[in-house]
Design an enzyme around this catalytic site. Structure first.
Site, PDB file in Angstrom:
ATOM      1  N   GLN B  31      10.214  -3.296   0.838  1.00 54.34           N
ATOM      2  CA  GLN B  31      10.948  -4.448   1.576  1.00 54.34           C
ATOM      3  C   GLN B  31      10.839  -5.801   0.677  1.00 54.34           C
ATOM      4  O   GLN B  31       9.803  -5.824  -0.344  1.00 54.34           O
ATOM      5  CB  GLN B  31      10.205  -4.758   2.905  1.00 54.34           C
ATOM      6  CG  GLN B  31       8.721  -4.758   3.001  1.00 54.34           C
ATOM      7  CD  GLN B  31       7.959  -4.319   4.125  1.00 54.34           C
ATOM      8  OE1 GLN B  31       8.726  -4.268   5.100  1.00 54.34           O
ATOM      9  NE2 GLN B  31       6.733  -4.228   4.099  1.00 54.34           N
ATOM     10  N   ASP B 137       1.913   6.158   4.868  1.00 50.41           N
ATOM     11  CA  ASP B 137       2.826   6.051   6.205  1.00 50.41           C
ATOM     12  C   ASP B 137       2.017   6.276   7.573  1.00 50.41           C
ATOM     13  O   ASP B 137       1.598   7.449   7.655  1.00 50.41           O
ATOM     14  CB  ASP B 137       3.817   7.044   5.943  1.00 50.41           C
ATOM     15  CG  ASP B 137       4.861   7.098   7.004  1.00 50.41           C
ATOM     16  OD1 ASP B 137       4.802   6.446   7.858  1.00 50.41           O
ATOM     17  OD2 ASP B 137       5.823   7.749   6.982  1.00 50.41           O
ATOM     18  N   GLY B 138       1.987   5.243   8.506  1.00 51.52           N
ATOM     19  CA  GLY B 138       1.199   5.294   9.741  1.00 51.52           C
ATOM     20  C   GLY B 138       1.713   6.796  10.439  1.00 51.52           C
ATOM     21  O   GLY B 138       0.973   7.096  11.081  1.00 51.52           O
ATOM     22  N   ASP B 155       1.013  -2.783  14.993  1.00 48.32           N
ATOM     23  CA  ASP B 155       1.147  -4.023  14.681  1.00 48.32           C
ATOM     24  C   ASP B 155       2.385  -4.078  13.418  1.00 48.32           C
ATOM     25  O   ASP B 155       2.059  -4.288  12.303  1.00 48.32           O
ATOM     26  CB  ASP B 155      -0.138  -4.877  13.985  1.00 48.32           C
ATOM     27  CG  ASP B 155       0.162  -6.248  13.564  1.00 48.32           C
ATOM     28  OD1 ASP B 155       1.137  -6.738  13.679  1.00 48.32           O
ATOM     29  OD2 ASP B 155      -0.803  -6.812  13.263  1.00 48.32           O
ATOM     30  N   SER B 156       3.483  -3.737  14.187  1.00 48.96           N
ATOM     31  CA  SER B 156       4.628  -3.275  13.101  1.00 48.96           C
ATOM     32  C   SER B 156       5.521  -4.515  12.724  1.00 48.96           C
ATOM     33  O   SER B 156       5.606  -5.542  13.785  1.00 48.96           O
ATOM     34  CB  SER B 156       5.263  -2.104  13.581  1.00 48.96           C
ATOM     35  OG  SER B 156       5.950  -2.447  14.693  1.00 48.96           O
ATOM     36  N   THR B 157       6.513  -4.267  11.711  1.00 55.88           N
ATOM     37  CA  THR B 157       7.436  -5.202  11.914  1.00 55.88           C
ATOM     38  C   THR B 157       8.752  -4.528  12.992  1.00 55.88           C
ATOM     39  O   THR B 157       8.278  -3.789  13.476  1.00 55.88           O
ATOM     40  CB  THR B 157       8.229  -4.961  10.351  1.00 55.88           C
ATOM     41  OG1 THR B 157       8.448  -3.791   9.820  1.00 55.88           O
ATOM     42  CG2 THR B 157       7.403  -5.650   9.232  1.00 55.88           C
TER      43      THR B 157
END
Lengths: 284, 284
Positions: B31, B137-138, B155-157
């Site tokens: 990103q 990667d969660g 707590d993500s985008t």
């Protein structure tokens, strides 16, 4: 072509809405009044370059300024509304068959005329027979009243321009006198987030506190107002908005609402610590 | 010269911040990451052109994503945090001496590196000995865990780009398995107001509901997020965020907070009717 309405929420913060068309622009004796049409918010009214209502979210403001006091005291019969030229507050009050009389005092007839022409969503209740409409200075009107109202709603613009007098100690003391022993005063109370709004909020709170024994603040999400975090003041002579809330009575009325319910009534009086700190500073 | 950061909160709605200086701009494998400095908000982090945190109001987000579950179950000992590269969630969790272990899984190391350099206000807790930091990667990480955590915080985008997998049924079912019998899942739940965000909210709610017997939503005022009206999801195997809230235990901890308190904890679960309607549609 693109047409954008832009409002300064703070000196360095702008909120912009893509506009389809400007429907109206009038300079009255008091202020500049504009109506725009937009895809996202439908029609919206601005006064002196600040959004007053949009068709998309006016229900939030009007639900919370009207139903909170009405659910606290279901016996409210006589109401004074100051400002509220768009008509939304009258529309919501008119849903209570228990209300006998609504005096509405708006200083600027042009606001009402413009809203009647372009914003029928809110300006649909002025012909109600219970409504007495006065085009006068609310500050002077309330001075002539004593022990008369169960509820005063101050649905004003911000404390700049014609709305300024509606945030003074003189005005609040006259509201106190105009209310009877059950009296409740609800006012739009600005916002805690950007400093200029927070200053106005603290000043209003400090002044109302001088006169009313019960003086609380509740919050609401209004996305088109600066920061989206808006406050209302609830002041009264004896009713507490939480302990006196008559949930059953209000729910039995079966009034359909898009924002208000008796849970959010209670929830909205729970404030973030930073807001409580600002109010405590004002109370010193 | 004037420099303005502008974000589209909806197709026809823009939010702009006057910027003093762009401090950093990096394209990672995942990103685009930018940090700006501004008078109104202090420093702020954007990812793919969306505000993630500002120094002025990050306390609101982090208070409400951390203290709500921690006050509901004061015996939380093992926590998994997914995303949260700015460090604010870790910082708040680190204030609980009762927590024994915090696993944090952030897919993009560059976010953490940037925040450590430019946003020390949030990125100050990574060195805490309880924190185990994984750059993975969660979605994959959580698959390998079973019956392990008391709390998972997502707590993500937003669900576009690298955050997308964190809004899938597959992910939520793996979270369920990774939690023990006391398990609570809190996630950032988007917003109800603008239609694109509301769609994401409904989708997340529908999917979480498939797995968790208790599934509630709470709201918060975050002025720099689209509409300022933001939601968190609270899902759990047995703890109810209201009836199990241990107010006394939490207040005895004497944790100083700028937004959270146990009254607003309860108040934030009271939702406007239109939000309840959207959630009910998702539950169908």
């Amino acid at each position: 072509m693109e047409l954008w309405y832009t409002e300064e929420h703070a000196k360095d913060v702008r909120f912009s809405i893509k506009v389809d068309k400007q429907l109206c622009s009038v300079q009255s004796d008091f202020q500049r009044i504009d109506v725009f049409d937009s895809k996202e918010f439908g029609r919206f009214l601005t006064i002196d370059g600040l959004v007053m209502i949009t068709e998309k979210d006016e229900f939030i403001y009007h639900d919370m300024i009207v139903h909170v006091p009405m659910a606290t005291n279901p016996n409210i019969k006589k109401v004074l509304v100051i400002g509220a030229g768009d008509g939304g507050t009258i529309r919501e009050l008119s849903r209570y068959s228990t209300i006998e009389k609504i005096d509405m005092v708006e200083i600027d007839k042009v606001v009402v005329d413009v809203c009647k022409e372009y914003l029928q969503q809110t300006a649909c209740g002025f012909d109600n027979e219970k409504v007495n409409l006065y085009f006068e200075d609310g500050l002077k009107f309330v001075k002539t009243k004593e022990n008369e109202y169960d509820l005063i709603i101050v649905d004003s613009t911000d404390p700049i321009g014609p709305g300024e007098g509606l945030f003074t100690s003189d005005f609040y003391s006259n509201c106190y006198r105009a209310l009877n022993e059950n009296g409740i005063l609800v006012n739009q109370h600005e916002s805690p987030y950007y400093s200029e709004y927070a200053k106005a909020m603290k000043r209003a709170h400090k002044r109302i506190e001088e006169f009313f024994p019960i003086c609380k603040v509740y919050q609401v999400h209004i996305p088109t107002y600066a920061s989206g975090h808006w406050l209302f003041g609830f002041a009264s002579k004896k009713f507490d908005p939480i302990s006196d809330l008559n949930e059953e009575a209000w729910n039995n009325l079966k009034i359909k609402t898009k924002y208000y319910n008796t849970d959010i009534h209670k929830g909205s009086f729970a404030l973030p610590n930073y807001v409580k700190d600002l109010l405590a500073e004002a109370e010193k």
